[in-house]
Write an enzyme that holds these catalytic residues in place. Sequence first.
Site, PDB file in Angstrom:
ATOM      1  N   HIS A 157       0.830  -1.224   0.000  1.00 53.04           N
ATOM      2  CA  HIS A 157       0.000   0.000   0.000  1.00 53.04           C
ATOM      3  C   HIS A 157       0.858   1.264   0.000  1.00 53.04           C
ATOM      4  O   HIS A 157       0.412   2.331   0.422  1.00 53.04           O
ATOM      5  CB  HIS A 157      -0.957   0.046   1.193  1.00 53.04           C
ATOM      6  CG  HIS A 157      -1.677  -1.249   1.455  1.00 53.04           C
ATOM      7  ND1 HIS A 157      -2.951  -1.494   1.011  1.00 53.04           N
ATOM      8  CD2 HIS A 157      -1.275  -2.374   2.097  1.00 53.04           C
ATOM      9  CE1 HIS A 157      -3.324  -2.722   1.372  1.00 53.04           C
ATOM     10  NE2 HIS A 157      -2.311  -3.284   2.029  1.00 53.04           N
ATOM     11  N   SER A 278      14.545  22.359 -14.535  1.00 55.70           N
ATOM     12  CA  SER A 278      13.359  23.175 -14.766  1.00 55.70           C
ATOM     13  C   SER A 278      13.812  24.539 -15.239  1.00 55.70           C
ATOM     14  O   SER A 278      14.846  25.042 -14.814  1.00 55.70           O
ATOM     15  CB  SER A 278      12.570  23.300 -13.467  1.00 55.70           C
ATOM     16  OG  SER A 278      11.777  24.477 -13.494  1.00 55.70           O
ATOM     17  N   LYS A 284      15.525  21.916  -9.261  1.00 55.57           N
ATOM     18  CA  LYS A 284      14.892  20.685  -9.754  1.00 55.57           C
ATOM     19  C   LYS A 284      15.846  19.766 -10.501  1.00 55.57           C
ATOM     20  O   LYS A 284      16.698  20.206 -11.262  1.00 55.57           O
ATOM     21  CB  LYS A 284      13.734  21.055 -10.686  1.00 55.57           C
ATOM     22  CG  LYS A 284      12.616  21.767  -9.958  1.00 55.57           C
ATOM     23  CD  LYS A 284      11.637  20.786  -9.367  1.00 55.57           C
ATOM     24  CE  LYS A 284      10.451  20.715 -10.291  1.00 55.57           C
ATOM     25  NZ  LYS A 284       9.515  19.705  -9.955  1.00 55.57           N
ATOM     26  N   ASN A 286      14.553  16.660 -12.576  1.00 57.39           N
ATOM     27  CA  ASN A 286      13.358  15.888 -12.909  1.00 57.39           C
ATOM     28  C   ASN A 286      13.715  14.565 -13.593  1.00 57.39           C
ATOM     29  O   ASN A 286      14.591  14.528 -14.450  1.00 57.39           O
ATOM     30  CB  ASN A 286      12.444  16.707 -13.825  1.00 57.39           C
ATOM     31  CG  ASN A 286      11.871  17.924 -13.115  1.00 57.39           C
ATOM     32  OD1 ASN A 286      11.671  17.891 -11.902  1.00 57.39           O
ATOM     33  ND2 ASN A 286      11.633  18.989 -13.862  1.00 57.39           N
ATOM     34  N   GLU A 291       9.538   9.106 -16.212  1.00 56.29           N
ATOM     35  CA  GLU A 291       8.124   9.463 -16.431  1.00 56.29           C
ATOM     36  C   GLU A 291       7.662   9.009 -17.812  1.00 56.29           C
ATOM     37  O   GLU A 291       6.552   8.498 -17.985  1.00 56.29           O
ATOM     38  CB  GLU A 291       7.940  10.970 -16.276  1.00 56.29           C
ATOM     39  CG  GLU A 291       8.222  11.470 -14.870  1.00 56.29           C
ATOM     40  CD  GLU A 291       8.426  12.981 -14.860  1.00 56.29           C
ATOM     41  OE1 GLU A 291       7.425  13.710 -14.907  1.00 56.29           O
ATOM     42  OE2 GLU A 291       9.589  13.427 -14.830  1.00 56.29           O
ATOM     43  N   LYS A 326       0.088  -3.374 -39.503  1.00 57.26           N
ATOM     44  CA  LYS A 326       1.506  -3.049 -39.523  1.00 57.26           C
ATOM     45  C   LYS A 326       1.896  -1.805 -38.723  1.00 57.26           C
ATOM     46  O   LYS A 326       2.843  -1.839 -37.936  1.00 57.26           O
ATOM     47  CB  LYS A 326       1.988  -2.937 -40.968  1.00 57.26           C
ATOM     48  CG  LYS A 326       2.222  -4.315 -41.583  1.00 57.26           C
ATOM     49  CD  LYS A 326       2.506  -4.271 -43.051  1.00 57.26           C
ATOM     50  CE  LYS A 326       1.261  -4.231 -43.898  1.00 57.26           C
ATOM     51  NZ  LYS A 326       0.321  -5.357 -43.689  1.00 57.26           N
TER      52      LYS A 326
HETATM   53  N1  ARG Z   1      -0.746  -4.299 -48.438  1.00 56.00           N
HETATM   54  C1  ARG Z   1      -1.500  -5.471 -48.168  1.00 56.00           C
HETATM   55  C2  ARG Z   1      -1.547  -5.721 -46.658  1.00 56.00           C
HETATM   56  O1  ARG Z   1      -0.748  -5.188 -46.011  1.00 56.00           O
HETATM   57  C3  ARG Z   1      -0.894  -6.665 -48.835  1.00 56.00           C
HETATM   58  C4  ARG Z   1      -1.866  -7.764 -49.123  1.00 56.00           C
HETATM   59  C5  ARG Z   1      -2.815  -7.341 -50.154  1.00 56.00           C
HETATM   60  N2  ARG Z   1      -3.662  -8.395 -50.539  1.00 56.00           N
HETATM   61  C6  ARG Z   1      -4.762  -8.161 -51.261  1.00 56.00           C
HETATM   62  N3  ARG Z   1      -5.500  -9.168 -51.537  1.00 56.00           N
HETATM   63  N4  ARG Z   1      -5.121  -6.949 -51.586  1.00 56.00           N
HETATM   64  O2  ARG Z   1      -2.379  -6.438 -46.147  1.00 56.00           O
END
Ligand code: ARG
Length: 459
Positions: A157, A278, A284, A286, A291, A326
């Site tokens: 705690h 600061s 300070k 920091n 953080e 991605k």
């Molecule tokens: N740029 C696409 C992705 O990242 C690649 C695959 C595309 N496939 C398709 N059937 N359009 O998913």
Amino acid sequence: GANAMWGGRFGRGPEAIMEAINASISYDKRLAPQDIAGSRAHAAMLAAQGIITEADAQAIDTGLQQVLAEIEAGDFAFSAALEDIHMNVESRLTQIIGPAAGRLHTARSRNDQVAVDFRLWVRDQCDTAIEGLTRLMRAFLVQAEAGADWVMPGFTHLQTAQPVTWGHHMLAYVEMLARDRGRFMDARARMNECPLGAAALAGTSFPIDRARTAAALGFDRPTANSLDSVSDRDFALEYLSAASICALHLSRFAEELVIWSSAQFRFVRLSDGFSTGSSIMPQKRNPDAAELLRAKIGRILGANIALMTVMKGLALTYSKDMQEDKEQVFDAADTLNLSLEVMEGMVRDMSANRDALEAAASSGFSTATDLADWLVRELGLPFREAHHVTGALVKMAEDAGCDLPELTLEAMQSVHQDITGAVFDVLGVHNSVASRTSYGGTAPENVRAQIVRWAEVLG
Ligand code: ARG
């Protein structure tokens, strides 16, 4: 004009705004090395199987190496009109080697192509995380060795609970990071199957050798189901999950650093190299990096939740939704790698204030449990009664404005007449930690044994 890769039945190109949402090249160009490695393995296999000629395979391979060299040299004109990395590479290959480039995509689709590219990329990131975690564990181990028997308050705690050792606290993080490392290792082992050859979704009628491409790309085996191969992003989700838990651990130590480096605690000091000043308050220092590490979990967990949400409810197999995988993973990986490096730097940099740790450990009636245990062991009191007697002694000390070891024997005997002078032995913090020898306990001898074990594990 219509797309050169798939525009056969199209009369014109897309609206600009369509291209803006559809193109992924601005970020998936990071997959270029993986894309080219996958294509080289695929072309070599096609030739070995007699599906394309050796001469075409040779031209494709040489051309792909040139494309990679151009990209690495920053000498490549990426085009959003060509949508993604796959078509950018193939288009440039066509410019370099001519029509033979058109044979590379035999028995392949962008669906299995992107699946293999991304697996290779995430697999590399598992290795990077494993290495970064190993270095960070070593840094904590150095701190543990330096202060295996230094005494500090242990908290529950965030209230002083019992004295513990600095080494034990450092090793608590080694345990967490070891589990993180194990999660990345497990994820890596599970993702190490090659989806290449699943083609669009159903497999292919060409006599391909998937075991060959899998081996060439360092996979343990090909994936067993073509539908799953192109629709699975578990590997990315496992990476993000492991990264989230790891970042969570980093955020906990970051928070401790913020607290410990405050003027009120003074448990640790970060050097000038890891502190900021600061612009108005000259006193300070920091802990900005701590953080920021405390906050970085937000991005990584956000990526994890984002991709979970993208994948949720998607009917098999590939849908364009999956292109949204991605950027999340790239950002999470960049953030995690930076966080691990910064944390390692801070752990190596920080110096513990041994005196402040010990002074804090000795205050707040931290040895009250030792006193209660003594009453049980030496006087045979039931623990509940010992707890009650100790509570009365803590109140007495609190009223007198002192700590437990400063009470006189007479004062103690007024609460329980059988208490003897031997009790003072257990009221000191060093005796307290030395007595915690149960397996996994904080005693310096335990800490030293664990340090030996971890030094062997980490090499
Ligand atoms: N740029 C696409 C992705 O990242 C690649 C695959 C595309 N496939 C398709 N059937 N359009 O998913």
